[in-house]
Design a protein around this motif. Sequence first.
Motif, PDB file in Angstrom:
ATOM      1  N   PHE A  45      13.449  40.065  62.608  1.00 13.76           N
ATOM      2  CA  PHE A  45      12.041  40.231  62.916  1.00 13.76           C
ATOM      3  C   PHE A  45      11.662  39.676  64.286  1.00 13.76           C
ATOM      4  CE2 PHE A  45      12.389  40.348  58.290  1.00 13.76           C
ATOM      5  CZ  PHE A  45      11.795  41.571  58.045  1.00 13.76           C
ATOM      6  N   LEU A  46      12.680  39.287  65.073  1.00 14.77           N
ATOM      7  CA  LEU A  46      12.435  38.913  66.454  1.00 14.77           C
ATOM      8  C   LEU A  46      12.527  40.108  67.397  1.00 14.77           C
ATOM      9  CD1 LEU A  46      14.341  35.508  66.690  1.00 14.77           C
ATOM     10  CD2 LEU A  46      11.877  35.852  66.919  1.00 14.77           C
ATOM     11  N   TYR A  47      13.015  41.235  66.899  1.00 16.98           N
ATOM     12  CA  TYR A  47      13.011  42.441  67.723  1.00 16.98           C
ATOM     13  C   TYR A  47      11.573  42.819  68.048  1.00 16.98           C
ATOM     14  CZ  TYR A  47      17.985  43.547  66.990  1.00 16.98           C
ATOM     15  OH  TYR A  47      19.357  43.522  66.995  1.00 16.98           O
ATOM     16  N   PHE A  48      11.363  43.296  69.268  1.00 15.09           N
ATOM     17  CA  PHE A  48      10.010  43.674  69.678  1.00 15.09           C
ATOM     18  C   PHE A  48       9.380  44.685  68.726  1.00 15.09           C
ATOM     19  CE2 PHE A  48      11.268  42.819  74.355  1.00 15.09           C
ATOM     20  CZ  PHE A  48      10.977  41.476  74.202  1.00 15.09           C
ATOM     21  N   CYS A  49      10.173  45.666  68.295  1.00 16.53           N
ATOM     22  CA  CYS A  49       9.621  46.705  67.426  1.00 16.53           C
ATOM     23  C   CYS A  49       9.171  46.133  66.087  1.00 16.53           C
ATOM     24  CB  CYS A  49      10.637  47.825  67.226  1.00 16.53           C
ATOM     25  SG  CYS A  49      12.264  47.263  66.669  1.00 16.53           S
ATOM     26  N   ASP A  50       9.920  45.159  65.567  1.00 12.12           N
ATOM     27  CA  ASP A  50       9.537  44.556  64.288  1.00 12.12           C
ATOM     28  C   ASP A  50       8.334  43.634  64.448  1.00 12.12           C
ATOM     29  OD1 ASP A  50      11.760  45.274  62.173  1.00 12.12           O
ATOM     30  OD2 ASP A  50      12.790  44.936  64.054  1.00 12.12           O
ATOM     31  N   ILE A  51       8.280  42.915  65.570  1.00 13.27           N
ATOM     32  CA  ILE A  51       7.094  42.106  65.845  1.00 13.27           C
ATOM     33  C   ILE A  51       5.857  42.996  65.884  1.00 13.27           C
ATOM     34  CG2 ILE A  51       5.924  40.703  67.587  1.00 13.27           C
ATOM     35  CD1 ILE A  51       8.666  39.603  68.393  1.00 13.27           C
ATOM     36  N   ALA A  52       5.974  44.121  66.574  1.00  8.50           N
ATOM     37  CA  ALA A  52       4.840  45.040  66.676  1.00  8.50           C
ATOM     38  C   ALA A  52       4.475  45.629  65.326  1.00  8.50           C
ATOM     39  CB  ALA A  52       5.162  46.153  67.671  1.00  8.50           C
ATOM     40  N   LEU A  53       5.473  45.942  64.514  1.00  9.50           N
ATOM     41  CA  LEU A  53       5.205  46.495  63.189  1.00  9.50           C
ATOM     42  C   LEU A  53       4.358  45.532  62.365  1.00  9.50           C
ATOM     43  CD1 LEU A  53       5.939  48.785  61.080  1.00  9.50           C
ATOM     44  CD2 LEU A  53       7.712  47.199  60.282  1.00  9.50           C
ATOM     45  N   LEU A  54       4.730  44.259  62.351  1.00  9.71           N
ATOM     46  CA  LEU A  54       3.998  43.270  61.568  1.00  9.71           C
ATOM     47  C   LEU A  54       2.638  42.965  62.182  1.00  9.71           C
ATOM     48  CD1 LEU A  54       6.926  40.791  60.756  1.00  9.71           C
ATOM     49  CD2 LEU A  54       6.062  42.677  59.372  1.00  9.71           C
ATOM     50  N   LEU A  55       2.601  42.844  63.505  1.00 10.41           N
ATOM     51  CA  LEU A  55       1.342  42.512  64.169  1.00 10.41           C
ATOM     52  C   LEU A  55       0.331  43.644  64.034  1.00 10.41           C
ATOM     53  CD1 LEU A  55       0.156  40.177  65.796  1.00 10.41           C
ATOM     54  CD2 LEU A  55       0.891  41.350  67.882  1.00 10.41           C
ATOM     55  N   THR A  56       0.812  44.869  63.988  1.00 10.77           N
ATOM     56  CA  THR A  56      -0.087  46.003  63.815  1.00 10.77           C
ATOM     57  C   THR A  56      -0.766  45.950  62.454  1.00 10.77           C
ATOM     58  OG1 THR A  56       1.222  47.399  65.298  1.00 10.77           O
ATOM     59  CG2 THR A  56      -0.209  48.528  63.736  1.00 10.77           C
ATOM     60  N   CYS A  57      -0.057  45.468  61.448  1.00 12.54           N
ATOM     61  CA  CYS A  57      -0.663  45.338  60.119  1.00 12.54           C
ATOM     62  C   CYS A  57      -1.853  44.378  60.173  1.00 12.54           C
ATOM     63  CB  CYS A  57       0.389  44.833  59.121  1.00 12.54           C
ATOM     64  SG  CYS A  57      -0.143  44.927  57.397  1.00 12.54           S
ATOM     65  N   VAL A  58      -1.661  43.263  60.870  1.00  9.89           N
ATOM     66  CA  VAL A  58      -2.762  42.309  61.037  1.00  9.89           C
ATOM     67  C   VAL A  58      -3.900  42.951  61.833  1.00  9.89           C
ATOM     68  CG1 VAL A  58      -3.416  40.046  61.941  1.00  9.89           C
ATOM     69  CG2 VAL A  58      -1.145  40.382  60.937  1.00  9.89           C
ATOM     70  N   ALA A  59      -3.531  43.682  62.886  1.00 11.73           N
ATOM     71  CA  ALA A  59      -4.538  44.326  63.728  1.00 11.73           C
ATOM     72  C   ALA A  59      -5.381  45.309  62.927  1.00 11.73           C
ATOM     73  CB  ALA A  59      -3.859  45.041  64.891  1.00 11.73           C
TER      74      ALA A  59
END
Length: 224
Positions: free
Chosen positions: A37-51
């Motif tokens: 979950f340190l990959y940029f794409c995975d960070i974005a996937l999780l952060l988008t859920c919060v967004a």
Amino acid sequence: MTSRSAPRLPLWSKLLYTAFVAVLVPHYWQAYGPTNFLYFCDIALLLTCVAMWRESAVLASACAVGILLPQCLWMVDFLGTSVGLPITGMTGYMFQDAIPLFARFLSFFHFWLPLVLIWLVLRLGYDQRGLWVWWALGWGAMLVSYLFLPLPPAPTSNPGLPVNVNYVFGINDKAPQTWMQPHLFFGLMLTALPLMIWVPTHHVLKRFVVPARHVAWRWQRGMR
């Protein structure tokens, strides 16, 4: 500020996205471990859920800045590979029968996530602070990857182990680069990613997407 009386994102989109994340996270955690979950794409996937739940233009903008360009390349390569014309070869694994179909289905988020982010920034507006949010997150993830995660290649006993996360050791997951000192290459990546991907994406979004403050103003007054 977000208007509580006028949600800008439909509830079904939030629930559907959250359901996917709820399936992907435990599967990836078990298959690849938490460092995946340190990959940029995975960070974005999780952060988008919060967004989405917070209807946060800042967080959506940050994810867009960070991954739109590389994920669009993933999309193009996937489409090219599907007709026998790969661009980079990065999506070749999506067509390997040896990889379970369910795993490939989950990985397909690389294709549709940039489309979701484009929809989000169009819906919520673009917040220029997203560049600095992603810059901090990106450099933080790269620093952790460089200091604590293993060099390529992945061990034969654990081929799914994330190595060379975010390409901090080279552009090849089979071996670390050898054409310059590791610290120099890492410094080069810290400089190149913002200059070649994040900042250009920021300027494109700033140029073509309505600012978040204007979108919020319209929604607060019942305008669409």
